[in-house]
Write a protein that holds these residues in place. Structure first.
Motif, PDB file in Angstrom:
ATOM      1  N   ARG A 137       0.815  -1.219   0.000  1.00 14.80           N
ATOM      2  CA  ARG A 137       0.000   0.000   0.000  1.00 14.80           C
ATOM      3  C   ARG A 137       0.851   1.273   0.000  1.00 14.80           C
ATOM      4  N   GLY A 379      -4.804   1.706   5.784  1.00 14.66           N
ATOM      5  CA  GLY A 379      -5.264   0.538   6.524  1.00 14.66           C
ATOM      6  C   GLY A 379      -4.561  -0.732   6.068  1.00 14.66           C
ATOM      7  N   THR A 380      -5.093  -1.859   6.515  1.00 14.54           N
ATOM      8  CA  THR A 380      -4.456  -3.163   6.316  1.00 14.54           C
ATOM      9  C   THR A 380      -5.027  -3.886   5.100  1.00 14.54           C
ATOM     10  N   ASP A 442      -6.453  -1.240  -4.644  1.00 15.35           N
ATOM     11  CA  ASP A 442      -5.946  -0.460  -3.514  1.00 15.35           C
ATOM     12  C   ASP A 442      -6.419   0.993  -3.612  1.00 15.35           C
ATOM     13  N   THR A 445     -10.073   2.347  -2.986  1.00 12.61           N
ATOM     14  CA  THR A 445     -10.519   2.357  -1.587  1.00 12.61           C
ATOM     15  C   THR A 445      -9.854   3.534  -0.881  1.00 12.61           C
ATOM     16  N   SER A 446     -10.585   4.237  -0.058  1.00 11.30           N
ATOM     17  CA  SER A 446      -9.969   5.292   0.746  1.00 11.30           C
ATOM     18  C   SER A 446      -8.780   4.703   1.491  1.00 11.30           C
ATOM     19  N   ALA A 448      -7.392   5.191   4.226  1.00 10.29           N
ATOM     20  CA  ALA A 448      -7.521   4.923   5.663  1.00 10.29           C
ATOM     21  C   ALA A 448      -8.248   3.612   5.951  1.00 10.29           C
ATOM     22  N   ARG A 449      -8.984   3.103   4.982  1.00  6.25           N
ATOM     23  CA  ARG A 449      -9.767   1.880   5.217  1.00  6.25           C
ATOM     24  C   ARG A 449      -8.951   0.622   4.903  1.00  6.25           C
ATOM     25  N   ASP A 450      -9.269  -0.467   5.598  1.00  3.67           N
ATOM     26  CA  ASP A 450      -8.737  -1.775   5.230  1.00  3.67           C
ATOM     27  C   ASP A 450      -9.422  -2.202   3.922  1.00  3.67           C
ATOM     28  N   TYR A 451      -8.790  -3.090   3.154  1.00  2.00           N
ATOM     29  CA  TYR A 451      -9.508  -3.625   1.989  1.00  2.00           C
ATOM     30  C   TYR A 451      -9.164  -5.088   1.785  1.00  2.00           C
ATOM     31  N   LYS A 452     -10.108  -5.799   1.175  1.00  4.11           N
ATOM     32  CA  LYS A 452      -9.940  -7.236   0.948  1.00  4.11           C
ATOM     33  C   LYS A 452      -9.237  -7.478  -0.378  1.00  4.11           C
ATOM     34  N   HIS A 524      -8.208   7.860  -4.302  1.00  4.22           N
ATOM     35  CA  HIS A 524      -9.468   7.118  -4.481  1.00  4.22           C
ATOM     36  C   HIS A 524     -10.558   7.987  -5.117  1.00  4.22           C
TER      37      HIS A 524
END
Length: 584
Positions: A137, A379-380, A442, A445-446, A448-452, A524
């Protein structure tokens, strides 16, 4: 070329002028103009202004409408509800504005009026260690942010703060002294070979360190030699750095990123500044001695016991912590690189550390009204199950493995669609599509958020994916190739179908979206804009025949919309670091 005003900015100015004329005593008022699903735009500023002046908002709105110039831009204005203005733009104004954008190489995106110098800290792998999914990221978000900022005219200096210092190097160097051929390889070694050597050596050194007390002692003495600048020790340390760079650069190359050697300034790059940083902090009173350690305390940062948690700049044994290095880096970036903004693309879990570091730098004056620091926290990366991404064995996923799998999956999609591509072209497209898919997942998605991380979804031709955007671009190129003698020409005299209007109004928002993404460090928002653009183009393509349109002028106008859409997709995707192949 001069800046190309958008329809929104033209309307904003006209309504502002009409408001000032209707109520000169109110001064300059923001009409609160925005896109609307009731018309093309809605202006809501009359409501707040009427409340403030104790007037009737509908009456004020009616006065404003009477003061608006008729004709070239505004087709219709309706007063609705408690004084809202619902505004429909003239078809010709949409086409004329888009023609001005199309005539500009930058598609109407202006340069910032007052650009500064941003030093951005991104992509920070560790020497002698493999890059894993956790490194993804910072690299992807950092690269896109650099490109977006540079496009707006900001001077951007990249800094890759690699982990190239610390006690583990005593162990590695000592092992290499005692086993001198462990890093030997042929010239022109690949990144994989370099990492394989480092991995093997690291594991062997760690096993010996844990099993042999005498080796452990020799390794600890070697750390002292390294910190003291012993020539032989430094030369061997440099071998680890150089070997690691071969590997790093191979991974960044696979990610289609350019990492310049002069921008790689690791922890070691600030060694000579650490003692002075501590002295300045202590003499200024910003840091104080506590149980022998040099600390900075904060009223609002407390541990579980309720006591303040300090930022430890220098440990009681004289060793330096991460804070000393980070504060020295701030000094260097502000005083030597003359940064106006320090931007850190770093994991959100380090937010407390950076909050304390930035506040310390503010207290001593290295950060001030003219120089500010921002953590672009991310995020993660999660697996499909919503848990931190691991292999089946519970290991951290190697970044190279993940990228290779994305390219393989993309290759299957490209091969299924490919009609006239050679094997070499399929391989090239697979890399562009696979790496684009990983980046877009990646960046859409914002941060700051985690994403799958779901490769099946990422390489899908349907939904919010880069493949969908790349396919839209390739489809347009196919239409333009088939157009023959006809070419893209704007015809403002032609009426626009609803799908053409929707596409045109969205194309006009490109410059504003790029400016917003740069201002807020929010790639994003650009990704979201591009997905909507591709979706609106799909609707246009389904509803408005291009090459079989009713008249030659209509063919040209629709080719013009196709061409400007393709150029906008291409430029927008390039700012995200994603390729747009002309054939898929």
């Amino acid at each position: 070329m001069a800046s190309v005003p958008s329809l929104a900015s033209t309307l904003h100015q006209r309504i502002t002028d009409a408001l000032s004329a209707a109520l000169p005593e109110a001064g300059v008022v923001d009409p609160l103009l925005r896109r609307s699903d009731r018309a093309d735009f809605q202006a809501n500023g009359m409501l707040a202004l009427a409340k403030k002046l104790k007037g009737n908002p509908r009456e004020l709105a009616t006065k404003v409408v009477e003061g608006l110039p008729a004709g070239d831009v505004i087709q219709d204005v309706e007063v609705s509800g408690p004084g809202f203005l619902n505004i429909t733009v003239a078809d010709g104004a949409i086409t004329r504005t888009l023609a001005a954008r199309a005539a500009d190489d930058r598609l109407g995106v202006p340069f910032k009026e007052h650009p500064g110098t941003t030093v951005i800290d991104w992509a920070q792998p560790n020497v002698a260690k493999e890059m894993h999914v956790g490194h993804l990221r910072s690299a992807v978000i950092g690269d896109a942010t650099v490109k977006i900022l540079e496009f707006t005219g900001e001077k951007v200096i990249s800094r890759h703060h690699i982990g190239d210092w610390g006690t583990q190097f005593g162990m590695l160097i000592q092992y290499l002294i005692e086993h001198p051929h462990e890093l030997d390889h042929k010239d022109g070694a690949s990144g994989e070979e370099a990492m394989s050597n480092l991995n093997r050596l690291y594991k062997a050194a760690r096993a010996l360190f844990d099993a042999d007390a005498e080796f452990k002692e020799r390794a600890r003495r070697r750390v002292v030699d390294l910190q003291a600048g012993d020539e032989e020790t430094l030369a061997l340390w440099q071998r680890f750095v150089d070997e690691s760079k071969i590997y790093f650069y191979s991974v960044f190359d696979k990610l289609d990123m350019e990492i310049r050697d002069e921008n790689v300034v690791g922890e070691s790059g600030y060694n000579d500044m650490l003692a002075e940083t501590c002295r300045l902090l202590e003499e200024s009173g910003v840091a104080v001695r506590s149980e022998g350690a040099l600390c900075v305390f904060f009223e609002d940062v407390k541990g579980p016991d309720g006591n303040p948690v300090p930022l430890i700049v220098q440990k009681s044994d004289g060793g330096y912590g991460y804070a000393a290095t980070d504060l020295s880096a701030i000094r260097d970036r502000v005083q030597n690189l003359e940064a106006s903004t320090l931007l850190y693309v770093v994991d959100a879990r380090q937010a407390l550390h950076f909050k304390m570091v930035f506040e310390t730098a503010r207290r001593i004056g290295w950060l001030n009204e003219d120089v500010h620091a921002v953590q672009l926290a991310f995020g993660t990366v999660l697996g499909k199950d919503g848990k931190p991404f691991k292999t089946r064995e519970g290991e951290t996923v190697r970044l190279v493995d993940l990228l290779d799998e994305a390219i393989d999956r993309a290759g299957a999609v490209v091969r299924e669609k490919a009609r006239d591509l050679t094997e070499e072209e399929i391989a090239e497209r697979a890399a562009q599509v696979g790496i684009g898919a990983v980046k877009y997942a990646d960046l859409s998605t914002s941060a700051a958020r985690d994403y799958k991380f779901d490769l099946d979804q990422m390489v899908s031709l349907n939904g919010d994916t880069s493949v969908y955007l790349q396919y839209a671009f390739a489809r347009i190129q196919s239409i333009l190739r088939k157009a023959g003698e006809a070419g893209p020409v704007a015809h403002p005299e032609l009426p626009l179908a609803p799908a053409e209007r929707a596409l045109g109004l969205h194309l006009d928002q490109f410059a504003a979206t790029v400016a917003e993404a740069a201002e807020e460090y929010a790639p994003h928002k650009l990704a979201g804009y591009l997905y909507q653009l591709a979706s609106l183009y799909t609707t246009f393509y389904d509803q408005c025949p291009v090459l079989k349109a009713e008249s030659p002028e209509l063919v040209e106008n629709r080719l013009f919309l196709c061409d400007l859409t393709a150029r906008t997709l291409h430029q927008g995707m390039a700012l995200l670091g994603i390729r747009t192949p002309e054939r898929l």
